[in-house]
Design a protein around this motif. Structure first.
Motif, PDB file in Angstrom:
ATOM      1  N   MET A   1      49.434  38.950  38.712  1.00 11.02           N
ATOM      2  CA  MET A   1      48.950  39.874  39.687  1.00 11.02           C
ATOM      3  C   MET A   1      47.927  41.008  38.793  1.00 11.02           C
ATOM      4  O   MET A   1      46.913  41.535  39.255  1.00 11.02           O
ATOM      5  N   GLU A   2      48.729  41.578  38.075  1.00 11.12           N
ATOM      6  CA  GLU A   2      48.325  42.628  37.087  1.00 11.12           C
ATOM      7  C   GLU A   2      47.059  42.165  36.353  1.00 11.12           C
ATOM      8  O   GLU A   2      45.931  43.075  36.396  1.00 11.12           O
ATOM      9  N   PHE A   4      44.904  39.952  37.304  1.00 12.44           N
ATOM     10  CA  PHE A   4      43.988  39.830  38.333  1.00 12.44           C
ATOM     11  C   PHE A   4      43.343  41.211  38.797  1.00 12.44           C
ATOM     12  O   PHE A   4      42.008  41.474  38.633  1.00 12.44           O
ATOM     13  N   ASP A   5      44.193  42.409  38.884  1.00 14.90           N
ATOM     14  CA  ASP A   5      43.700  43.492  39.257  1.00 14.90           C
ATOM     15  C   ASP A   5      42.936  44.156  38.199  1.00 14.90           C
ATOM     16  O   ASP A   5      41.920  44.853  38.292  1.00 14.90           O
ATOM     17  N   ARG A   6      43.455  44.088  36.804  1.00 19.75           N
ATOM     18  CA  ARG A   6      42.473  44.424  35.724  1.00 19.75           C
ATOM     19  C   ARG A   6      41.093  43.661  35.797  1.00 19.75           C
ATOM     20  O   ARG A   6      40.154  44.445  35.411  1.00 19.75           O
ATOM     21  N   GLN A   7      40.864  42.590  35.846  1.00 21.06           N
ATOM     22  CA  GLN A   7      39.803  41.851  35.884  1.00 21.06           C
ATOM     23  C   GLN A   7      38.757  42.255  37.010  1.00 21.06           C
ATOM     24  O   GLN A   7      37.539  42.340  36.919  1.00 21.06           O
ATOM     25  N   ILE A   8      39.431  42.458  38.149  1.00 23.60           N
ATOM     26  CA  ILE A   8      38.664  43.102  39.380  1.00 23.60           C
ATOM     27  C   ILE A   8      38.113  44.468  39.183  1.00 23.60           C
ATOM     28  O   ILE A   8      36.897  44.765  39.413  1.00 23.60           O
ATOM     29  N   ARG A   9      38.989  45.336  38.466  1.00 25.12           N
ATOM     30  CA  ARG A   9      38.533  46.595  38.281  1.00 25.12           C
ATOM     31  C   ARG A   9      37.404  46.406  37.033  1.00 25.12           C
ATOM     32  O   ARG A   9      36.421  47.269  37.272  1.00 25.12           O
ATOM     33  N   LEU A  28      33.323  40.598  44.724  1.00 28.90           N
ATOM     34  CA  LEU A  28      34.720  40.555  44.384  1.00 28.90           C
ATOM     35  C   LEU A  28      35.059  38.741  44.661  1.00 28.90           C
ATOM     36  O   LEU A  28      35.881  38.152  44.017  1.00 28.90           O
ATOM     37  N   GLN A  32      36.583  36.380  41.903  1.00 27.39           N
ATOM     38  CA  GLN A  32      37.771  35.695  42.129  1.00 27.39           C
ATOM     39  C   GLN A  32      37.589  34.329  41.738  1.00 27.39           C
ATOM     40  O   GLN A  32      38.318  33.514  41.240  1.00 27.39           O
TER      41      GLN A  32
END
Length: 67
Positions: A1-2, A4-9, A28, A32
């Motif tokens: 999950m972390e 994924f969050d890093r890549q979205i940011r 987004l 994804q």
């Protein structure tokens, strides 16, 4: 999950702003989709997670999946 969050940011930080909320959601969604193509295996704890989901949400899961 972390990860994924890093890549979205990473995707959103490179943009100065968005013309609309729809533009943000489109970006987004596409990010994804690109990330999910690179995922080659299930997470290590997927079996444990799946068991817990079946215990807690058995009726919902029965509708969609055979387990």
């Amino acid at each position: 999950m972390e990860g994924f969050d890093r890549q979205i940011r990473k995707v959103t930080e490179s943009k100065g702003g968005f013309s609309s909320e729809r533009a943000l959601f489109t970006l987004l969604f596409l990010a994804q989709m690109r990330m999910s193509q690179r995922w080659t295996r299930a997470p290590k704890i997927w079996r444990k997670t799946k068991i817990e989901l079946v215990i807690n949400y058995e009726e919902r899961i029965k509708r969609y999946y055979q387990y």
